[in-house]
Design an enzyme around this catalytic site. Sequence first.
Site, mmCIF file in Angstrom:
data_model
loop_
_atom_site.group_PDB
_atom_site.id
_atom_site.type_symbol
_atom_site.label_atom_id
_atom_site.label_comp_id
_atom_site.label_asym_id
_atom_site.label_seq_id
_atom_site.Cartn_x
_atom_site.Cartn_y
_atom_site.Cartn_z
ATOM 1 N N CYS A 86 0.695 -1.281 0.114
ATOM 2 C CA CYS A 86 0.013 0.113 -0.007
ATOM 3 C C CYS A 86 0.903 1.244 -0.064
ATOM 4 O O CYS A 86 1.531 1.502 -0.952
ATOM 5 C CB CYS A 86 -0.899 0.037 1.213
ATOM 6 S SG CYS A 86 -2.285 1.038 0.900
ATOM 7 N N HIS A 196 -3.805 -5.633 0.856
ATOM 8 C CA HIS A 196 -3.068 -5.591 2.433
ATOM 9 C C HIS A 196 -3.191 -7.292 2.720
ATOM 10 O O HIS A 196 -4.268 -7.568 3.466
ATOM 11 C CB HIS A 196 -3.898 -4.936 3.484
ATOM 12 C CG HIS A 196 -3.618 -3.719 3.537
ATOM 13 N ND1 HIS A 196 -2.292 -2.894 4.023
ATOM 14 C CD2 HIS A 196 -4.235 -2.527 2.720
ATOM 15 C CE1 HIS A 196 -2.348 -1.669 3.799
ATOM 16 N NE2 HIS A 196 -3.561 -1.459 3.051
ATOM 17 N N GLU A 198 -1.476 -8.858 4.838
ATOM 18 C CA GLU A 198 -1.239 -9.274 6.321
ATOM 19 C C GLU A 198 -2.692 -8.985 7.222
ATOM 20 O O GLU A 198 -2.758 -9.511 8.162
ATOM 21 C CB GLU A 198 -0.439 -8.093 6.866
ATOM 22 C CG GLU A 198 -0.938 -6.639 7.002
ATOM 23 C CD GLU A 198 -0.840 -5.856 5.596
ATOM 24 O OE1 GLU A 198 -0.716 -6.273 4.639
ATOM 25 O OE2 GLU A 198 -0.953 -4.601 5.786
#
Lengths: 221, 79
Positions: A86, A196, A198
């Site tokens: 990002c 994202h 994660e």
Amino acid sequence: MKSAIVLFPGINRERDMFKALTAVGGTEPKFVWHTESEIPECDLIVVPGGFSYGDYLRCGAIAARCPVMAALRRHADHGVRVLGVCNGFQILIEAGLLPGALMRNANLRFVCKHVRLSIENSSTFFTLGMSVGDVVSCPVAHGDGNFFADPDTLERLEKDNRVVFRYAEGSNPNGSINDIAGIVNEAGNVVGMMPHPENMIEPLHGATDCRPLFESLLNAA
Amino acid sequence: MKAKIKITLKRGVLDPQGKAIEGALASLSFTGVDNVRQGKYIELEIDETDKTKAKAKVDAMCQKLLANTVIENYEVDLV
């Protein structure tokens, strides 16, 4: 696997990245502040998401010129793996470590939702655990993720198989050219992506689609 | 010496903000408006009396930070 997460004022996804790397890798990453001129020896450096320097001038532009980036560049030149997510992707592009530009989303809206992400290259350190054509669900949260590159750069990226992630058909949230969501540098050790992963590795996230990406890091190390 | 720097998107690069402004102008009944492009304007004081040297310095600033030359052009005016 030893890893480091670089921090700039305004970065806000470092805890998520810390948790993901710790949960899957088993060792805690070190945080490195933007004023540092050295990054400890490690296998992986992550530039996480957020809004470094309030997105002033251009997203990632100020962070890309911070002292810690000179250290990151040295490590990258020596083959250390670098992952930008990002705002981290925007910073790596602004630093010239990855080609192209990330512009305002074509519909001018900040997008915060799940997209379907297609794996286009399964030979990078972050996608070894996947197969080309795999489609995973992954969150995105950005206002400036519209990937752009001039025709020559774009042709080179496509020809050299350097598009790592593409938004699956009908899933492009920002107008990115060729649906590009993530790319790798020529040497193969710097990967940047807008989504994202994660935030898609624990059952509490709703699904664990992106866990294999982090598991790839262990196999690559 | 003062440098006035104008940064604009290159031709061919989609400018969604310009498009939105164009739409808003149309909704205010301003007709015959086309190709709205939004840019940035930066002003700075530079401690330099020689115009050539000042231009070289500001050019370097634009190349290294102020403009993203992948998508943007810049113009420098020294006064």
